[in-house]
Each structure stands twice: as C-alpha cells, then as structure tokens.
Write a protein that holds these residues in place. Structure first.
Motif: not given
Length: 519
Positions: A292-305, A382-390
C-alpha cells in the motif's frame, strides 16, 4: 573587463576617437591598459589590452611597424597621449591604424595616463562588486528555490532570470531532469550521458543539429551524477555566464543528492518487501502494508516481472531499477521495483486480461534496450497472484523464467513460467536447499572423479542426455569410440547409482543437471 565606449563616456578623460576600427570594436571587452614606449611591445602586451603610448618610439620604428607589432599582440587598440612636443596625433599613426583596422583614441595633453588607469581600476572594481552582489543574490534565490521544493526546474528558472540561455539538466543515465528554453531528443540525451561517463567528464558535447553544448558536471555523493547543459559552446559564453552556470551546477548537486536519497530509501524499502515475501512466516503479514505504501493494492490480482540481462552480460547494471521504475510511471502503473543480486523485480497490480501482460513486458524490454544499447534484456513473468499472500510462489516463478532466459543468446526476450518445461514448473515449487542437496549428491561423485583423474564423465553425461540417449550420436559429438562411451556410462552408473538405460534413473540425472544450471 571594460570597453573603449565606456572609457569614452568619461568626460574627465578628454578622449577623442580617431579610428573607430571595425564594427563593434569600441564595444568589445578590453582586458586592461598597458603603458609602453617600446618599439616592439608584442612580447609584453597581453591579448585584449589597450596600449597607451606617447610615441617616444617614433625615432626607432615607423608608425606602421609599431602598429603591426601591436596587432601581433592582438591588442584591443591604441591610445595616443598628446604632449607639448606632439600636440597632434601623427597622421602616419592614424593612417596605419586605419589600414590595420585597429581602434585609435587620442587623450588630451592635460590628462595623464595614470588618470586612465584609475578610471579603469574603478570600473573593474565596480564590475567585480556587481558580479559578487549578483552571485550572492542568485545564491539566495537558488537556495530558496531548493528549500521550497521547486526542484531542478525551479533552479533553472532562477538562472534564466539573469541569463537568457537554453538550459537542461541531464543525469548520467541520459534522463532529462529539467529543461528551460531547450529540448533534447533521445540521441542528444545519450550523447550527454556518454560525455558524463568519460574520465574526466567532457566539458563539451556534440548534439548534432543543435551544435556543441557546454557541460557543467553536477556531483552528488562522491561522483558525477548529472550535468547542467547549456546549448552553446564554451567559447561563446561570457565569463559572467560561465560563473553563473558553475554556481548553479553546485546548487543542483544539492537537488540531485536529495533525489538520490529519496530513491535510495524507496529502493531499500522495496528490497525489504521482497525479503518479506520470500521469508514468509510472520514477516509475510507486513507485505500488504508495504505494498500500500507504494500505491499497490494488496487485495487485487498481482503480477511479478523479473528483469536481467542475457548470459555473458551484466546480470544487473546500475540504473536498471530506475529505468524500470520510470517505465511503469509513464505507463501509469504503480509498481514496487527492487534490485536483487541477479535481477530486478517489479510487483504490480494487474486487473487487465493476463494475456496483455507479456505485451507490457515487451514494451519494457524495448525501453531498456534503448537506454542500454548493446545489451540484451530479458523478462520473466509469473502467473497472476490473486492477493498478496500468494506472492511468494509467483516471485520464485518469475525469477526462474528470467534465469532460463538469461542463459539464452537468442529467442524470445519475454517468457512466462508456464511456458517453461514441465520439470521446471515442478522444480520452481521446491525450496532451493532441497534442490541443491539433490543435485550435489548425484553430481558430486562425478566431479570428484573428473577432478582426480582428469576425466570427462560429467561432460559425457550431459552429451548423452542432450542427444536423447543415442549412442552413436553421443560418441560422434564427443569424438570417442562407442566402446569408450559405454565404459564411461558404466562408470557413471557405478558412481551415482543411477542406470542411464532406465527412464526413471535418467530423469534423476537430467533433473540434477538442470538444477545445477539454475544456480
């Protein structure tokens, strides 16, 4: 410096112009005054000085020769002092100066040369005083602009308030930090970056159609980190302009240092976020807040590159993380960008179709190629993470995909983890310690044997598996007889306990080699 026109405005000197010289000569800067009666003063007169003389050399050389000698010294002109013996300036001197295009002034018999020297000294004092006052005033204005957060653009505005010059601030990565009255394209920015990279840094750079530009280095934390660019050659800048540019460059170092400090803090926080993701456990609970401090919503789909450069090139390079961060900022995508030892990782929210993510990654790779010509950047997804825990498995997957791409010199620059072989999908789910232990236990005996005997058992195993277990093809590529190959494979079985003739044992050996290549 002063001008002949400024001297003429002092009525007390009782000066008269006899030869004005070429157009603009009376308004040209004069370095100082030089009183001489030598027939040839060229060895002593400095360039740009005004020669004052009473003509006592006339019995030794002609007026034409004296003027020629003064011209050789590249003096600013001649001031002839009248005296009782010569109540008028010799016509031969007037004619010689007119022929040579050299300004000639006449001073009254009632005014000594010392009076001229005093006037010039006063003018010089006033000029230095004005320059000092101007520098102090500009310094206050620059300090105020920085303290109020005006940034590099505000600093340039202060300078342009005194001198209407085309200016820009460019950092060593070729990024434009501010412009005022100037526009630089990509090639010109790259030319500035190359000039800054030289040791010592260039004082001028060639900007093609824009001509040559003066470069004033801006140092921050012990190195040259940027430059104040003036789109004029150094020779065309007046002394007061150069002093103002140098002063502004020093103040810009404060602004650049401040920006670097902010970037360093952000980068450290981003690196800590990756550690939190990888460590799991209690620290994983801090991940959402850091996102959240970086403006990224941890509850939504997340991608990693994960981004790096191809094998044989630098795994990462200074400034790569900044370039990646700038890319996502231009795309309007909030992202956490952190540098690792082997790659740079970006975590970003992604609510668009997953099929569009590789398109974004390809644009990123293209932008990096433009900024680092000659290097081949690659990006693993990677594939999309549904939320920060993944996030942890997705982070491992993107890094594994990037690691595979780094070892290739051709082929796609962007790949997803799902596009790798099935065995890599499975390996990516296991912890590194377990994988390394498995690989070491199988390959260790082969390496010990090769080191002790000077053998090639590991090379033989790799060639055999690369050629799908074909005896003739393997023997051919190794340039050995099939019997020799059979003996080596028998020794491999003896040392590893795995029979290359059995599928399940062959799989173990293949995985051990694959894990070894992942390091």
């Amino acid at each position: 410096m002063f001008t002949l026109a400024a001297l003429l405005r002092h009525a007390s000197l009782e000066l008269r112009v006899l030869v004005p010289g070429p157009p603009g000569a009376l308004d040209a800067p004069v370095a100082w005054v030089h009183n001489t009666e030598l027939p040839d003063p060229s060895r002593y007169v400095r360039e740009g000085e005004l020669v004052m003389t009473n003509g006592l050399w006339a019995d030794q050389v002609t007026a034409a020769r004296f003027v020629a000698n003064v011209r050789t010294a590249r003096a600013a002109g001649i001031m002839f002092g009248l005296r009782a013996e010569t109540p008028r300036t010799p016509q031969a001197l007037v004619d010689a100066c007119r022929e040579a295009g050299l300004p000639l002034l006449e001073i009254s018999v009632a005014v000594p040369f010392t009076e001229v020297s005093q006037v010039v000294a006063g003018m010089s004092t006033d000029e230095r005083k004005q320059a000092l006052v101007s520098m102090v005033r500009r310094g206050d204005a620059l300090a105020t602009a920085i303290s109020r957060g005006a940034g590099a653009s505000g600093v340039l505005d202060v300078l342009r308030g005194d001198h209407d010059l085309p200016l820009a601030v460019v950092d060593r990565m070729g990024r434009s930090l501010a412009v005022a009255g100037a526009e630089l394209d990509g090639d010109q920015l790259h030319a500035v970056a190359e000039g800054l990279a030289r040791r010592p840094p260039a004082l001028e750079v060639d900007l093609g159609a824009a001509g040559r530009a003066a470069l004033f280095p801006v140092g921050a934390v012990g190195d040259i980190d940027a430059a104040l660019i003036c789109l004029q050659p150094l020779r065309e800048l007046a002394a007061v302009e150069r002093e103002a540019l140098e002063q502004t460059a020093r103040f810009l170092s404060l602004e650049v240092a401040k920006q670097q400090a902010v970037q360093a803090i952000e980068m450290r926080f981003a690196s800590e976020l990756l550690e939190m993701v990888l460590s799991g456990g209690r620290r994983a609970a801090e991940v959402p807040g850091r996102l959240r401090a970086f403006g990224v919503d941890p509850g939504g789909p997340l991608a990693v590159c994960a981004v790096a450069f191809a094998d044989g090139e630098a795994a990462t390079i200074h400034g790569l993380a900044e370039v990646i961060g700038e890319f996502f900022a231009r795309e309007g995508v909030p992202a956490v960008v952190a540098s690792g030892t082997q790659d740079v990782v970006a975590v970003l929210p992604w609510r668009n179709p997953e099929s569009e993510l590789p398109l974004l990654a390809r644009r990123l790779v293209s932008g990096i190629e433009r900024r680092f010509p000659g290097l081949r950047p690659v990006a693993g997804l990677s594939g999309l993470a549904p939320h920060a825990a993944e996030l942890r498995p997705r982070l491992l997957q993107s890094r594994e995909a990037c690691r595979v791409l780094r070892r290739t010199r051709s082929g796609p620059a962007v790949r997803g983890f799902a596009e790798l072989g099935t065995h890599r999908l499975l390996l990516g789910l296991l912890d590194e310690e377990t994988l390394h232990q498995f690989s070491h236990e199988l390959l260790g005996p082969l390496r010990e044997h090769d080191a002790r005997r000077g053998g090639e058992l590991e090379l033989t195993l790799r060639a055999f598996l690369d050629h799908d277990g074909q005896w003739a093809a393997t023997a051919g590529v190794l340039h050995v007889h099939v019997n020799t190959l059979r003996n080596r494979l028998t020794k491999i079985t003896e040392l590893t306990g795995r029979d290359v003739g059995r599928t399940e044992d062959r799989v173990d050996l293949f995985l051990a080699l694959t894990i070894d290549a992942m390091d």
